[in-house]
Write a protein that holds these residues in place. Structure first.
Motif, PDB file in Angstrom:
ATOM      1  N   GLY A   1       0.776  -1.231   0.000  1.00 18.43           N
ATOM      2  CA  GLY A   1       0.000   0.000   0.000  1.00 18.43           C
ATOM      3  C   GLY A   1       0.806   1.279   0.000  1.00 18.43           C
ATOM      4  N   ALA A   2       2.071   1.246  -0.406  1.00 17.84           N
ATOM      5  CA  ALA A   2       2.860   2.476  -0.548  1.00 17.84           C
ATOM      6  C   ALA A   2       2.513   3.144  -1.868  1.00 17.84           C
ATOM      7  CB  ALA A   2       4.354   2.153  -0.484  1.00 17.84           C
ATOM      8  N   SER A   3       2.490   4.469  -1.887  1.00 22.30           N
ATOM      9  CA  SER A   3       2.135   5.194  -3.096  1.00 22.30           C
ATOM     10  C   SER A   3       3.277   5.181  -4.104  1.00 22.30           C
ATOM     11  CB  SER A   3       1.788   6.643  -2.753  1.00 22.30           C
ATOM     12  OG  SER A   3       2.952   7.341  -2.343  1.00 22.30           O
ATOM     13  N   VAL A   4       2.950   5.469  -5.365  1.00 19.81           N
ATOM     14  CA  VAL A   4       3.972   5.507  -6.411  1.00 19.81           C
ATOM     15  C   VAL A   4       5.039   6.571  -6.123  1.00 19.81           C
ATOM     16  CG1 VAL A   4       4.392   5.995  -8.853  1.00 19.81           C
ATOM     17  CG2 VAL A   4       2.496   4.504  -8.191  1.00 19.81           C
ATOM     18  N   PRO A   5       4.668   7.808  -5.747  1.00 16.66           N
ATOM     19  CA  PRO A   5       5.714   8.789  -5.421  1.00 16.66           C
ATOM     20  C   PRO A   5       6.619   8.327  -4.284  1.00 16.66           C
ATOM     21  CG  PRO A   5       3.613   9.892  -5.738  1.00 16.66           C
ATOM     22  CD  PRO A   5       3.317   8.423  -5.707  1.00 16.66           C
ATOM     23  N   THR A   6       6.046   7.640  -3.299  1.00 19.62           N
ATOM     24  CA  THR A   6       6.853   7.133  -2.184  1.00 19.62           C
ATOM     25  C   THR A   6       7.828   6.080  -2.663  1.00 19.62           C
ATOM     26  OG1 THR A   6       5.114   7.596  -0.558  1.00 19.62           O
ATOM     27  CG2 THR A   6       6.748   5.920   0.032  1.00 19.62           C
ATOM     28  N   ILE A   7       7.364   5.183  -3.509  1.00 21.94           N
ATOM     29  CA  ILE A   7       8.233   4.129  -4.040  1.00 21.94           C
ATOM     30  C   ILE A   7       9.353   4.741  -4.870  1.00 21.94           C
ATOM     31  CG2 ILE A   7       8.353   2.087  -5.512  1.00 21.94           C
ATOM     32  CD1 ILE A   7       5.330   1.671  -4.890  1.00 21.94           C
ATOM     33  N   ARG A   8       9.012   5.684  -5.725  1.00 15.48           N
ATOM     34  CA  ARG A   8      10.011   6.326  -6.588  1.00 15.48           C
ATOM     35  C   ARG A   8      11.071   7.042  -5.745  1.00 15.48           C
ATOM     36  NH1 ARG A   8       6.876   9.543  -9.031  1.00 15.48           N
ATOM     37  NH2 ARG A   8       6.368   8.205 -10.808  1.00 15.48           N
ATOM     38  N   ALA A   9      10.630   7.779  -4.743  1.00 20.74           N
ATOM     39  CA  ALA A   9      11.573   8.515  -3.898  1.00 20.74           C
ATOM     40  C   ALA A   9      12.469   7.567  -3.111  1.00 20.74           C
ATOM     41  CB  ALA A   9      10.806   9.436  -2.943  1.00 20.74           C
ATOM     42  N   ALA A  10      11.893   6.481  -2.620  1.00 15.87           N
ATOM     43  CA  ALA A  10      12.688   5.509  -1.862  1.00 15.87           C
ATOM     44  C   ALA A  10      13.726   4.839  -2.748  1.00 15.87           C
ATOM     45  CB  ALA A  10      11.771   4.470  -1.225  1.00 15.87           C
ATOM     46  N   ALA A  11      13.348   4.518  -3.984  1.00 15.13           N
ATOM     47  CA  ALA A  11      14.285   3.896  -4.917  1.00 15.13           C
ATOM     48  C   ALA A  11      15.436   4.847  -5.232  1.00 15.13           C
ATOM     49  CB  ALA A  11      13.563   3.499  -6.199  1.00 15.13           C
ATOM     50  N   LYS A  12      15.119   6.136  -5.414  1.00 13.39           N
ATOM     51  CA  LYS A  12      16.171   7.117  -5.712  1.00 13.39           C
ATOM     52  C   LYS A  12      17.104   7.296  -4.519  1.00 13.39           C
ATOM     53  CE  LYS A  12      13.820   9.793  -9.293  1.00 13.39           C
ATOM     54  NZ  LYS A  12      13.282  11.125  -9.690  1.00 13.39           N
ATOM     55  N   ARG A  13      16.559   7.279  -3.315  1.00 13.75           N
ATOM     56  CA  ARG A  13      17.416   7.393  -2.125  1.00 13.75           C
ATOM     57  C   ARG A  13      18.335   6.197  -1.999  1.00 13.75           C
ATOM     58  NH1 ARG A  13      12.842   9.823   0.161  1.00 13.75           N
ATOM     59  NH2 ARG A  13      12.058   7.812   0.940  1.00 13.75           N
ATOM     60  N   ALA A  14      17.804   5.020  -2.302  1.00 12.81           N
ATOM     61  CA  ALA A  14      18.631   3.815  -2.223  1.00 12.81           C
ATOM     62  C   ALA A  14      19.777   3.888  -3.226  1.00 12.81           C
ATOM     63  CB  ALA A  14      17.776   2.573  -2.478  1.00 12.81           C
ATOM     64  N   LEU A  15      19.491   4.381  -4.423  1.00  6.31           N
ATOM     65  CA  LEU A  15      20.544   4.529  -5.428  1.00  6.31           C
ATOM     66  C   LEU A  15      21.572   5.571  -4.995  1.00  6.31           C
ATOM     67  CD1 LEU A  15      18.445   4.481  -8.729  1.00  6.31           C
ATOM     68  CD2 LEU A  15      20.032   2.711  -7.955  1.00  6.31           C
ATOM     69  N   LYS A  16      21.085   6.687  -4.463  1.00  3.41           N
ATOM     70  CA  LYS A  16      21.989   7.748  -4.031  1.00  3.41           C
ATOM     71  C   LYS A  16      22.889   7.271  -2.894  1.00  3.41           C
ATOM     72  CE  LYS A  16      22.001  12.581  -2.523  1.00  3.41           C
ATOM     73  NZ  LYS A  16      21.150  13.763  -2.216  1.00  3.41           N
ATOM     74  N   GLY A  17      22.334   6.472  -1.983  1.00  3.96           N
ATOM     75  CA  GLY A  17      23.113   5.976  -0.853  1.00  3.96           C
ATOM     76  C   GLY A  17      24.153   4.954  -1.238  1.00  3.96           C
ATOM     77  N   ALA A  18      24.037   4.415  -2.434  1.00  4.55           N
ATOM     78  CA  ALA A  18      24.971   3.373  -2.885  1.00  4.55           C
ATOM     79  C   ALA A  18      26.025   3.912  -3.842  1.00  4.55           C
ATOM     80  CB  ALA A  18      24.200   2.240  -3.557  1.00  4.55           C
ATOM     81  N   ARG A  19      26.147   5.223  -3.990  1.00  2.00           N
ATOM     82  CA  ARG A  19      27.126   5.780  -4.903  1.00  2.00           C
ATOM     83  C   ARG A  19      28.543   5.528  -4.391  1.00  2.00           C
ATOM     84  NH1 ARG A  19      24.539  11.771  -6.088  1.00  2.00           N
ATOM     85  NH2 ARG A  19      22.823  11.103  -7.436  1.00  2.00           N
ATOM     86  N   PRO A  20      29.484   5.249  -5.307  1.00  5.01           N
ATOM     87  CA  PRO A  20      29.236   4.925  -6.723  1.00  5.01           C
ATOM     88  C   PRO A  20      28.738   3.488  -6.861  1.00  5.01           C
ATOM     89  CG  PRO A  20      31.565   4.731  -6.249  1.00  5.01           C
ATOM     90  CD  PRO A  20      30.920   5.192  -4.971  1.00  5.01           C
ATOM     91  N   LEU A  21      27.791   3.296  -7.762  1.00  6.70           N
ATOM     92  CA  LEU A  21      27.207   1.967  -7.971  1.00  6.70           C
ATOM     93  C   LEU A  21      27.474   1.535  -9.398  1.00  6.70           C
ATOM     94  CD1 LEU A  21      25.379  -0.219  -6.611  1.00  6.70           C
ATOM     95  CD2 LEU A  21      23.442   0.908  -7.726  1.00  6.70           C
ATOM     96  N   GLY A  22      28.237   0.468  -9.558  1.00  5.89           N
ATOM     97  CA  GLY A  22      28.569  -0.013 -10.882  1.00  5.89           C
ATOM     98  C   GLY A  22      27.401  -0.702 -11.571  1.00  5.89           C
ATOM     99  N   HIS A  23      27.570  -0.934 -12.862  1.00  7.03           N
ATOM    100  CA  HIS A  23      26.521  -1.538 -13.674  1.00  7.03           C
ATOM    101  C   HIS A  23      26.071  -2.882 -13.127  1.00  7.03           C
ATOM    102  CE1 HIS A  23      25.308  -4.364 -16.885  1.00  7.03           C
ATOM    103  NE2 HIS A  23      24.593  -3.343 -17.332  1.00  7.03           N
TER     104      HIS A  23
END
Length: 240
Positions: A37-59
């Motif tokens: 039941g999480a909203s789409v904006p919440t999911i998108r923001a969480a995914a972006k934070r996870a990517l940002k927290g993993a920098r640098p992230l290889g292919h």
């Protein structure tokens, strides 16, 4: 290098869930997946934070993370996988089309298919036009979601005033007679968005085919046309 913290992402998305939303979305999407039941904006923001927290992230780490999330039968995690692929599409390579196609085949819903086709496969193929023969196979696939994807990969380039109009219209012409709603809608959607910049192009293609097209296709296609053009197309459709 910091790895993707998928455990934290799961915890965040589960905590953001709304039970009533979960029930309603599962019913609306007619899905067999679990919904938190999480909203789409919440999911998108969480995914972006996870990517940002993993920098640098290889292919390879990126693709492994996407695959891990997609493998879990939970709507929010599959959506997070899609959003990660969209956010990092510039880092994808032609070989990644294989797992993108797998996700398209397993998706079973526009909720995942459309973003994967429009925002992942589309840009990837635009950068690597030597791979576009894949679309010829998709356009005749038994799975209508794959056929829909073959159409929707053209949406952004055509909407922006470029794109491969002959290839798209070849696919669309072959699919005009299909009864599947999601194919009819996709053809109309791409025509509508193309017509925002090039209404005459859409009008000239649509008019002689209006008698073969479905109502949903025609109604979408004529939205950006002039009143006179739209009337001519609709009259041809009604005559059929």
């Amino acid at each position: 290098m910091t790895p993707l913290d998928l455990a934290a992402l799961r915890t965040e998305l589960r905590a953001a869930g709304d039970p009533e939303r979960a029930v309603n979305e599962k019913r609306y999407l007619k899905s067999h997946l679990e919904f938190w039941g999480a909203s789409v904006p919440t999911i998108r923001a969480a995914a972006k934070r996870a990517l940002k927290g993993a920098r640098p992230l290889g292919h390879d780490a990126l693709v492994d993370g996407i695959a891990t999330l997609w493998a879990e039968p939970v709507h929010e995690l599959r959506m997070a996988a899609v959003h990660m692929a969209v956010a990092r599409v510039a880092d994808l390579v032609p070989d990644d089309l294989a797992w993108v196609e797998t996700m398209l085949r397993e998706a079973g819903s526009w909720a995942y298919v459309d973003a994967l086709a429009v925002d992942v496969a589309g840009p990837l193929l635009a950068r690597h036009p030597d791979q576009e023969a894949i679309l010829d196979r998709w356009a005749t696939d038994d799975d209508f979601w794959i056929r829909r994807s073959a159409l929707l990969t053209h949406l952004r380039p055509l909407r922006d005033g470029g794109g491969d109009w002959p290839r798209f219209t070849r696919y669309a012409d072959a699919m005009l007679g299909e009864r599947e709603f999601f194919i009819r809608k996709a053809v109309g959607w791409v025509l509508r968005d193309t017509g925002k910049r090039r209404p005459d192009l859409v009008y000239r293609w649509m008019l002689p085919r209006a008698d073969r097209a479905s109502g949903v296709t025609v109604r979408e296609a004529v939205k950006p046309l002039s009143d006179d053009q739209a009337d001519q197309v609709m009259d041809r459709y009604r005559e059929s």
